[in-house]
Design a protein around this motif. Structure first.
Motif, PDB file in Angstrom:
ATOM      1  N   MET A 184       0.693  -1.625  -0.504  1.00 10.95           N
ATOM      2  CA  MET A 184       0.254   0.044  -0.204  1.00 10.95           C
ATOM      3  C   MET A 184       0.833   1.173  -0.058  1.00 10.95           C
ATOM      4  N   SER A 185       0.303   2.566  -0.466  1.00 12.54           N
ATOM      5  CA  SER A 185       1.442   3.661  -0.657  1.00 12.54           C
ATOM      6  C   SER A 185       1.225   4.458   0.161  1.00 12.54           C
ATOM      7  N   ASN A 186       1.854   4.968   0.695  1.00 13.06           N
ATOM      8  CA  ASN A 186       1.720   5.966   1.563  1.00 13.06           C
ATOM      9  C   ASN A 186       1.964   7.157   0.490  1.00 13.06           C
ATOM     10  N   ILE A 187       0.492   7.612   0.929  1.00  9.04           N
ATOM     11  CA  ILE A 187       0.056   9.283   0.193  1.00  9.04           C
ATOM     12  C   ILE A 187      -0.001  10.095   1.231  1.00  9.04           C
ATOM     13  N   ILE A 196      -3.706  21.887  -2.171  1.00  6.56           N
ATOM     14  CA  ILE A 196      -3.650  20.918  -2.054  1.00  6.56           C
ATOM     15  C   ILE A 196      -3.314  19.935  -3.051  1.00  6.56           C
ATOM     16  N   ASN A 197      -1.851  19.399  -2.543  1.00  8.97           N
ATOM     17  CA  ASN A 197      -1.103  18.577  -3.990  1.00  8.97           C
ATOM     18  C   ASN A 197      -1.017  17.113  -2.300  1.00  8.97           C
ATOM     19  N   GLU A 198      -1.623  15.309  -3.444  1.00 12.91           N
ATOM     20  CA  GLU A 198      -1.157  14.366  -3.080  1.00 12.91           C
ATOM     21  C   GLU A 198       0.157  13.420  -3.268  1.00 12.91           C
ATOM     22  N   VAL A 199       1.334  13.383  -2.596  1.00 11.58           N
ATOM     23  CA  VAL A 199       2.651  13.227  -2.798  1.00 11.58           C
ATOM     24  C   VAL A 199       2.940  11.427  -2.509  1.00 11.58           C
ATOM     25  N   ASP A 200       2.856  10.698  -3.506  1.00 12.33           N
ATOM     26  CA  ASP A 200       2.572   9.254  -2.857  1.00 12.33           C
ATOM     27  C   ASP A 200       3.757   9.048  -2.755  1.00 12.33           C
ATOM     28  N   LEU A 201       4.904   9.136  -1.517  1.00 14.16           N
ATOM     29  CA  LEU A 201       5.791   8.831  -1.370  1.00 14.16           C
ATOM     30  C   LEU A 201       6.357   7.573  -1.169  1.00 14.16           C
ATOM     31  N   ASP A 202       5.942   6.490  -2.186  1.00  9.15           N
ATOM     32  CA  ASP A 202       6.866   5.340  -2.543  1.00  9.15           C
ATOM     33  C   ASP A 202       7.097   5.613  -3.858  1.00  9.15           C
ATOM     34  N   LYS A 203       6.673   6.435  -4.180  1.00 10.49           N
ATOM     35  CA  LYS A 203       7.524   7.168  -5.857  1.00 10.49           C
ATOM     36  C   LYS A 203       8.229   8.065  -5.964  1.00 10.49           C
ATOM     37  N   GLU A 206      11.464  15.572   8.078  1.00 13.30           N
ATOM     38  CA  GLU A 206      10.448  15.479   8.956  1.00 13.30           C
ATOM     39  C   GLU A 206       8.860  14.325   9.263  1.00 13.30           C
ATOM     40  N   MET A 207       8.586  14.908   7.564  1.00 15.33           N
ATOM     41  CA  MET A 207       7.146  15.022   7.435  1.00 15.33           C
ATOM     42  C   MET A 207       7.377  13.337   6.768  1.00 15.33           C
ATOM     43  N   VAL A 208       8.502  13.738   5.699  1.00 17.58           N
ATOM     44  CA  VAL A 208       8.481  11.724   5.286  1.00 17.58           C
ATOM     45  C   VAL A 208       9.124  10.879   6.554  1.00 17.58           C
TER      46      VAL A 208
END
Length: 69
Positions: free
Chosen positions: A1-4, A16-23, A63-65
């Protein structure tokens, strides 16, 4: 499951942007003479363009990551 995660851009409308941390964190790192790290490398800051405007940038701190992994 991806972390968005959802992050606001620095533009005038603060989209507001949705960022997929895995990608975003996936990449190839080439090291010479060293063993690869077992933990993922997290840069201090990642700057991406806004998905909805041309003026804004999406800034993701380490820190967000770390809080969302």
């Amino acid at each position: 499951m991806s972390n968005i995660i959802k992050v606001r851009c620095s533009g005038p409308n603060k989209h507001i942007n949705e960022v997929d941390l895995d990608k975003t964190l996936k990449g190839s790192v080439v090291l010479r003479g060293e063993q690869p790290q077992t933990t993922p490398f997290i840069p201090e800051r990642i700057v991406l363009p806004c998905q909805l405007c041309t003026e804004g940038k999406v800034i993701i701190s380490s820190e967000m990551v770390e809080n969302n992994l």
